[in-house]
Design a protein around this motif. Structure first.
Motif, PDB file in Angstrom:
ATOM      1  N   TRP A  35      -4.627   7.468  -0.554  1.00  0.00           N
ATOM      2  CA  TRP A  35      -4.006   8.280  -1.599  1.00  0.00           C
ATOM      3  C   TRP A  35      -2.761   9.016  -1.125  1.00  0.00           C
ATOM      4  CZ3 TRP A  35      -9.698   9.275  -2.236  1.00  0.00           C
ATOM      5  CH2 TRP A  35     -10.230   8.433  -3.231  1.00  0.00           C
ATOM      6  N   ARG A  36      -2.773   9.533   0.093  1.00  0.00           N
ATOM      7  CA  ARG A  36      -1.578  10.227   0.588  1.00  0.00           C
ATOM      8  C   ARG A  36      -0.377   9.289   0.713  1.00  0.00           C
ATOM      9  NH1 ARG A  36       0.938   9.518   5.507  1.00  0.00           N
ATOM     10  NH2 ARG A  36      -1.022   9.783   6.623  1.00  0.00           N
ATOM     11  N   PRO A  37      -0.529   8.086   1.298  1.00  0.00           N
ATOM     12  CA  PRO A  37       0.619   7.166   1.320  1.00  0.00           C
ATOM     13  C   PRO A  37       1.082   6.743  -0.070  1.00  0.00           C
ATOM     14  CG  PRO A  37      -0.992   6.514   2.966  1.00  0.00           C
ATOM     15  CD  PRO A  37      -1.638   7.571   2.126  1.00  0.00           C
ATOM     16  N   LEU A  38       0.128   6.522  -0.987  1.00  0.00           N
ATOM     17  CA  LEU A  38       0.534   6.148  -2.341  1.00  0.00           C
ATOM     18  C   LEU A  38       1.396   7.236  -2.972  1.00  0.00           C
ATOM     19  CD1 LEU A  38      -2.632   4.499  -3.999  1.00  0.00           C
ATOM     20  CD2 LEU A  38      -0.502   3.385  -3.333  1.00  0.00           C
ATOM     21  N   LEU A  39       1.053   8.482  -2.740  1.00  0.00           N
ATOM     22  CA  LEU A  39       1.779   9.592  -3.349  1.00  0.00           C
ATOM     23  C   LEU A  39       3.092   9.881  -2.633  1.00  0.00           C
ATOM     24  CD1 LEU A  39      -1.166  12.056  -4.096  1.00  0.00           C
ATOM     25  CD2 LEU A  39       0.278  10.919  -5.788  1.00  0.00           C
ATOM     26  N   PHE A  40       3.049   9.959  -1.292  1.00  0.00           N
ATOM     27  CA  PHE A  40       4.202  10.440  -0.538  1.00  0.00           C
ATOM     28  C   PHE A  40       5.110   9.316  -0.042  1.00  0.00           C
ATOM     29  CE2 PHE A  40       1.247  13.952  -0.399  1.00  0.00           C
ATOM     30  CZ  PHE A  40       2.065  15.059  -0.558  1.00  0.00           C
ATOM     31  N   ASN A  41       4.554   8.156   0.236  1.00  0.00           N
ATOM     32  CA  ASN A  41       5.365   7.048   0.751  1.00  0.00           C
ATOM     33  C   ASN A  41       5.817   6.099  -0.363  1.00  0.00           C
ATOM     34  OD1 ASN A  41       4.714   8.226   3.164  1.00  0.00           O
ATOM     35  ND2 ASN A  41       3.339   6.616   3.860  1.00  0.00           N
TER      36      ASN A  41
END
Length: 479
Positions: free
Chosen positions: A391-397
């Motif tokens: 979820w963090r890569p989907l949101l931030f990357n």
């Protein structure tokens, strides 16, 4: 009055988020099969979903029998959502890849979002505090599942209503037992695993007042039995056996093996693992365990039945592994016990727990259960640390944000369109903090939670090539 206004705002925020965040694509295999079965019931008067195969693709949640394709799920959700699909069909026409999202959204909203909302409204009328209402609506996996066309939410709500109907008063009206039986029947035809809780809630009637127990049991069984018979007939007609087992165990040998060779490691997976654990996603539930020992209703039948229903559900589902779906982020098969676990919250039994820990555990649970709603809701099972490497890569990357209602007007999906949802979620935290007993300690707990969750989701080295490929597949599939 201020607290009552806060609780009303919490209900309105949940309702607004459910409308604004518009998941117009499917997240799970069983969500698609529920939709396809409802479509077939309306279009072909059949449970065979092979005509919808071009829309749902290859699906692990289906079974092929004599050139026909059927969902492995119990038929309850498809039957209950078929009228809603028929309603949307009047406006959008036959299902296509372009309009499937609209009917999915309407069916999700009516079968998952509204039941949780109405439970919140009912508890609001019972004057529960804003902290407990916020936990119910935003700080457990109930929040996430209320955005999906699955049986989990409606079953969880009905299990709790059955519990309240049967055990809220010393002398319960017989009609309440009949209604409890009818609702239990609906539960069984929607989610076979919840039969554990239904059985325990019904069995507890043997220990009620001697003069009433058999009449109460008779009315309960009278309400439940017709649904059980219909389920047996459905299983026999579709699968050739009245005792066909759902969710991946397609013969009795698999069921026996599940209990004779229990996988107790599933206790960790179901309860504590970062990938799937119920207590990891909602550590606020630890308060429920403490309340078992500090409850004001010590040694009552109501308390005993509640604890037994929770414990047996966990232990039996841990022995018989039900975690076999490609898209699972938590102890999915245990969602139906969450309102039972929160019953001590609703009764005000944690009001005097330390404010620092109340703030910390609430904020951790809130963050871990709301972050996924800002992007793709379900992480692949290969992800051991989904908040960190999915979820963090989907949101931030990748800047992959959940579509909103603005998407219907061709607005781009980006940070600006998801920002109103983020602001509403921050208002939830503010409302809960505003009415806390010791605001300073509560705020320190909240800030500590933001720090701990932030460290976890940004800690380096937990990503891998398999999860990267999964993220790319999801992005390519959606766009």
């Amino acid at each position: 009055m201020e607290q009552r206004n806060s609780r009303l705002f919490l209900l309105l925020i949940y309702f607004a988020l459910a409308i604004y965040i518009l998941p117009t694509f499917s997240h799970t295999a069983d969500e698609l099969t529920n939709w396809a079965t409802a479509v077939s019931l309306v279009e072909k008067n059949s449970f065979d979903i092979s005509p919808q195969k071009n829309l749902i693709g290859e699906n692990a949640d289906t079974v092929k029998i004599n050139e026909k394709v059927y969902s492995k799920n119990p038929p309850g959700i498809a039957l209950s959502t078929a009228p809603f699909y028929a309603m949307t069909r009047l406006f959008i026409g036959e299902p296509t890849t372009e309009n499937i999202g609209i009917s999915l959204f309407v069916m999700r909203f009516l079968i998952s979002t509204l039941p949780l909302f109405f439970l919140g409204v009912w508890l609001y009328q019972k004057d529960i505090d804003d902290f407990s209402l916020a936990v119910l609506l935003f700080a457990t996996p109930l929040f996430l599942y209320s955005f999906l066309l699955l049986s989990n939410i409606i079953v969880a709500v009905l299990v709790y209503i059955v519990f309240r109907l049967l055990y809220d008063a010393r002398n319960v009206a017989l009609r309440n037992n009949l209604w409890a039986g009818i609702l239990s029947g609906i539960i069984v035809v929607c989610d076979f695993s919840a039969l554990i809780a239904v059985f325990i809630l019904g069995f507890g009637l043997f220990f009620t007042q001697p003069g009433d127990r058999f009449r109460r049991l008779f009315f309960f069984v009278s309400g439940l039995l017709p649904f059980g018979i219909l389920l047996l007939i459905y299983n026999y007609a579709i699968f050739g056996s009245p005792f066909w087992v759902f969710y991946g165990a397609e013969n009795i040998d698999q069921v026996i093996s599940g209990f004779t060779h229990p996988k107790f490691s599933n206790l960790y997976l179901l309860l504590f693992s970062p990938s799937q654990g119920l207590f990891f996603y909602a550590p606020i539930l630890f308060f429920s365990i403490i309340a078992f020992f500090t409850s004001r209703e010590q040694e009552t039948l109501r308390k005993r039945i509640k604890i037994i229903a929770i414990l047996f559900s966990i232990l039996i589902l841990a022995c018989f592994s039900l975690i076999n779906s490609e898209w699972i982020f938590s102890g999915k098969s245990l969602i139906f016990i969450l309102p039972l676990m929160l019953d001590s919250f609703f009764d005000g039994e944690i009001e005097d727990f330390p404010s620092l820990w109340r703030g910390f555990l609430f904020a951790v649970s809130f963050l871990l259960c709301t972050i996924p709603t800002l992007t793709f809701l379900f992480a692949p099972s290969e992800s051991s640390f989904p908040h960190n490497n999915f979820w963090r890569p989907l949101l931030f990357n990748n800047h992959f944000f959940s579509p909103t209602v603005l998407s219907l007007f061709n607005a781009p999906t980006n940070l600006w369109t998801i920002l109103p949802a983020i602001l509403l979620l921050l208002i939830v935290i503010y409302l809960v903090w505003r009415n806390s007993k010791y605001p300073l300690n509560f705020m320190l707990g909240i800030l500590s939670a933001f720090l701990v969750v932030g460290i976890y989701i940004f800690v380096p080295g937990l990503d891998n090539s398999t999860i990267q490929q999964k993220r790319e597949v999801i992005i390519d599939r959606i766009f």
